[in-house]
Design a protein around this motif. Sequence first.
Motif, PDB file in Angstrom:
ATOM      1  N   LYS A   1      -2.306  31.067   6.256  1.00 54.20           N
ATOM      2  CA  LYS A   1      -3.194  29.893   6.263  1.00 54.20           C
ATOM      3  C   LYS A   1      -4.640  30.206   5.916  1.00 54.20           C
ATOM      4  O   LYS A   1      -5.294  29.470   5.202  1.00 54.20           O
ATOM      5  N   TYR A   2      -5.162  31.302   6.497  1.00 51.44           N
ATOM      6  CA  TYR A   2      -6.600  31.556   6.358  1.00 51.44           C
ATOM      7  C   TYR A   2      -6.917  32.870   5.637  1.00 51.44           C
ATOM      8  O   TYR A   2      -8.005  33.410   5.761  1.00 51.44           O
ATOM      9  N   GLY A   3      -5.933  33.405   4.909  1.00 56.93           N
ATOM     10  CA  GLY A   3      -6.250  34.504   4.010  1.00 56.93           C
ATOM     11  C   GLY A   3      -5.797  35.896   4.418  1.00 56.93           C
ATOM     12  O   GLY A   3      -5.792  36.802   3.587  1.00 56.93           O
ATOM     13  N   ALA A   4      -5.407  36.099   5.687  1.00 49.24           N
ATOM     14  CA  ALA A   4      -5.025  37.458   6.100  1.00 49.24           C
ATOM     15  C   ALA A   4      -3.713  37.881   5.422  1.00 49.24           C
ATOM     16  O   ALA A   4      -3.634  38.969   4.819  1.00 49.24           O
ATOM     17  N   THR A   5      -2.716  37.018   5.483  1.00 50.97           N
ATOM     18  CA  THR A   5      -1.414  37.341   4.879  1.00 50.97           C
ATOM     19  C   THR A   5      -1.555  37.472   3.359  1.00 50.97           C
ATOM     20  O   THR A   5      -0.980  38.372   2.741  1.00 50.97           O
TER      21      THR A   5
ATOM     22  N   SER B   1       2.362  34.821   8.427  1.00 51.38           N
ATOM     23  CA  SER B   1       1.582  34.877   9.667  1.00 51.38           C
ATOM     24  C   SER B   1       2.292  34.047  10.732  1.00 51.38           C
ATOM     25  O   SER B   1       3.305  33.388  10.459  1.00 51.38           O
ATOM     26  N   ILE B   2       1.745  34.086  11.946  1.00 54.21           N
ATOM     27  CA  ILE B   2       2.383  33.451  13.102  1.00 54.21           C
ATOM     28  C   ILE B   2       1.419  32.473  13.771  1.00 54.21           C
ATOM     29  O   ILE B   2       0.256  32.808  14.016  1.00 54.21           O
ATOM     30  N   TYR B   3       1.891  31.261  14.009  1.00 57.51           N
ATOM     31  CA  TYR B   3       1.091  30.236  14.693  1.00 57.51           C
ATOM     32  C   TYR B   3       1.894  29.674  15.850  1.00 57.51           C
ATOM     33  O   TYR B   3       2.971  29.119  15.646  1.00 57.51           O
ATOM     34  N   ILE B   4       1.362  29.831  17.037  1.00 58.10           N
ATOM     35  CA  ILE B   4       2.038  29.385  18.280  1.00 58.10           C
ATOM     36  C   ILE B   4       3.509  29.806  18.253  1.00 58.10           C
ATOM     37  O   ILE B   4       4.425  28.979  18.428  1.00 58.10           O
ATOM     38  N   GLY B   5       3.698  31.072  18.005  1.00 58.88           N
ATOM     39  CA  GLY B   5       5.040  31.654  18.067  1.00 58.88           C
ATOM     40  C   GLY B   5       5.917  31.400  16.854  1.00 58.88           C
ATOM     41  O   GLY B   5       7.039  31.893  16.793  1.00 58.88           O
TER      42      GLY B   5
ATOM     43  N   SER C   1      -0.379  38.827  12.638  1.00 57.80           N
ATOM     44  CA  SER C   1      -0.638  38.042  13.860  1.00 57.80           C
ATOM     45  C   SER C   1      -1.798  38.631  14.651  1.00 57.80           C
ATOM     46  O   SER C   1      -2.381  39.644  14.267  1.00 57.80           O
ATOM     47  N   GLY C   2      -2.062  37.985  15.779  1.00 56.21           N
ATOM     48  CA  GLY C   2      -3.117  38.480  16.661  1.00 56.21           C
ATOM     49  C   GLY C   2      -2.562  39.368  17.763  1.00 56.21           C
ATOM     50  O   GLY C   2      -3.304  39.846  18.613  1.00 56.21           O
ATOM     51  N   THR C   3      -1.233  39.572  17.747  1.00 58.89           N
ATOM     52  CA  THR C   3      -0.612  40.391  18.790  1.00 58.89           C
ATOM     53  C   THR C   3      -0.739  41.871  18.440  1.00 58.89           C
ATOM     54  O   THR C   3      -0.390  42.266  17.323  1.00 58.89           O
TER      55      THR C   3
ATOM     56  N   TYR D   1       9.230  37.426  18.129  1.00 60.85           N
ATOM     57  CA  TYR D   1       8.934  36.496  17.029  1.00 60.85           C
ATOM     58  C   TYR D   1      10.041  36.545  15.976  1.00 60.85           C
ATOM     59  O   TYR D   1      10.387  35.531  15.372  1.00 60.85           O
TER      60      TYR D   1
ATOM     61  N   GLY E   1      -3.995  40.802  12.194  1.00 61.44           N
ATOM     62  CA  GLY E   1      -4.628  39.758  11.395  1.00 61.44           C
ATOM     63  C   GLY E   1      -6.100  39.597  11.673  1.00 61.44           C
ATOM     64  O   GLY E   1      -6.787  40.558  12.060  1.00 61.44           O
ATOM     65  N   LYS E   2      -6.578  38.399  11.453  1.00 62.79           N
ATOM     66  CA  LYS E   2      -8.000  38.096  11.707  1.00 62.79           C
ATOM     67  C   LYS E   2      -8.133  36.666  12.208  1.00 62.79           C
ATOM     68  O   LYS E   2      -7.258  35.827  11.962  1.00 62.79           O
TER      69      LYS E   2
HETATM   70  C1  LIG Z   1      -3.768  27.937  16.114  1.00 59.88           C
HETATM   71  C2  LIG Z   1      -3.429  29.388  16.082  1.00 59.88           C
HETATM   72  C3  LIG Z   1      -2.282  29.849  16.699  1.00 59.88           C
HETATM   73  C4  LIG Z   1      -1.941  31.209  16.700  1.00 59.88           C
HETATM   74  N1  LIG Z   1      -0.808  31.623  17.333  1.00 59.88           N
HETATM   75  C5  LIG Z   1      -0.518  32.932  17.388  1.00 59.88           C
HETATM   76  C6  LIG Z   1       0.628  33.383  18.101  1.00 59.88           C
HETATM   77  O1  LIG Z   1       1.424  32.624  18.633  1.00 59.88           O
HETATM   78  N2  LIG Z   1       0.823  34.718  18.177  1.00 59.88           N
HETATM   79  C7  LIG Z   1      -0.005  35.618  17.579  1.00 59.88           C
HETATM   80  O2  LIG Z   1       0.227  36.819  17.707  1.00 59.88           O
HETATM   81  N3  LIG Z   1      -1.072  35.223  16.859  1.00 59.88           N
HETATM   82  C8  LIG Z   1      -1.351  33.898  16.750  1.00 59.88           C
HETATM   83  N4  LIG Z   1      -2.430  33.470  16.025  1.00 59.88           N
HETATM   84  C9  LIG Z   1      -3.224  34.453  15.267  1.00 59.88           C
HETATM   85  C10 LIG Z   1      -2.853  34.412  13.761  1.00 59.88           C
HETATM   86  O3  LIG Z   1      -1.504  34.824  13.564  1.00 59.88           O
HETATM   87  C11 LIG Z   1      -3.815  35.339  12.992  1.00 59.88           C
HETATM   88  O4  LIG Z   1      -5.075  34.695  13.014  1.00 59.88           O
HETATM   89  C12 LIG Z   1      -3.410  35.649  11.567  1.00 59.88           C
HETATM   90  O5  LIG Z   1      -4.315  36.595  11.038  1.00 59.88           O
HETATM   91  C13 LIG Z   1      -3.397  34.441  10.656  1.00 59.88           C
HETATM   92  O6  LIG Z   1      -3.088  34.862   9.350  1.00 59.88           O
HETATM   93  P1  LIG Z   1      -3.272  33.906   8.073  1.00 59.88           P
HETATM   94  O7  LIG Z   1      -4.741  33.728   7.866  1.00 59.88           O
HETATM   95  O8  LIG Z   1      -2.636  34.630   6.946  1.00 59.88           O
HETATM   96  O9  LIG Z   1      -2.558  32.632   8.384  1.00 59.88           O
HETATM   97  C14 LIG Z   1      -2.792  32.134  16.017  1.00 59.88           C
HETATM   98  C15 LIG Z   1      -3.943  31.663  15.380  1.00 59.88           C
HETATM   99  C16 LIG Z   1      -4.259  30.316  15.393  1.00 59.88           C
HETATM  100  C17 LIG Z   1      -5.504  29.847  14.693  1.00 59.88           C
END
Ligand SMILES: Cc1cc2nc3c(=O)[nH]c(=O)nc-3n(C[C@H](O)[C@H](O)[C@H](O)COP(=O)(O)O)c2cc1C
Length: 171
Positions: free
Chosen positions: A10-14, A51-55, A81-83, A94, A114-115
């Motif tokens: 979504k925001y560029g990390a992947t 990437s991962i968002y809310i699991g 992810s942020g994990t 996941y 990620g970031k």
């Molecule tokens: C709304 C939201 C939900 C997220 N949920 C998770 C999560 O469930 N587990 C996790 O490890 N990281 C989570 N993250 C962190 C993202 O996976 C991380 O920011 C990642 O770098 C996003 O990559 P992208 O920019 O390629 O999408 C979340 C971030 C956001 C903004």
Amino acid sequence: MKGLIIYKGKYGATRQYALWLGSMLGWPVIPAGSETAQQLADADCIILGSSIYIGKLQLRKWLKEHGDIIISKRLFLFLVSGTPSSDKEKLEGYLTTNISESLRSRCVPFFLPGKLEFNKLSWIDKLLLTIGSKLASDKTDDISMEDYNDVKKEHLEAIINAVRKLSEVAA
Ligand SMILES: Cc1cc2nc3c(=O)[nH]c(=O)nc-3n(C[C@H](O)[C@H](O)[C@H](O)COP(=O)(O)O)c2cc1C
């Protein structure tokens, strides 16, 4: 060996990791949904990035829709992810909750940091992150709301080595 990189974030990390992989391996890099059926059919090996968002994996729906086609390929999957990479149980979780067993058994997984830049998130993601972090039942479910950026080329060493090893065997 014909390779392809397909990613969804979504925001560029992947995207950044996918582009680095593409330039290091000389493989085409395509956002999920923009690939053609022919590109998928022609590939021997596919690196999938999500990437991962809310699991949930961003690539979850795409994997469901294309599982039958890609299951016959050599597959690598990187999750962003942020994990922390030390939290293996959560990261493996996941995979099990997002990907069918049959497809999972074909993918070699890699977990990449990620970031997060809170101010750059959409209002809905700000809200989701705030709620998700508040609802986290205990510290192990916690999703960080603090800004961080650990997207670095050096994290790709393991995946590059694995892909190169496979290319040598296939040659
Ligand atoms: C709304 C939201 C939900 C997220 N949920 C998770 C999560 O469930 N587990 C996790 O490890 N990281 C989570 N993250 C962190 C993202 O996976 C991380 O920011 C990642 O770098 C996003 O990559 P992208 O920019 O390629 O999408 C979340 C971030 C956001 C903004």
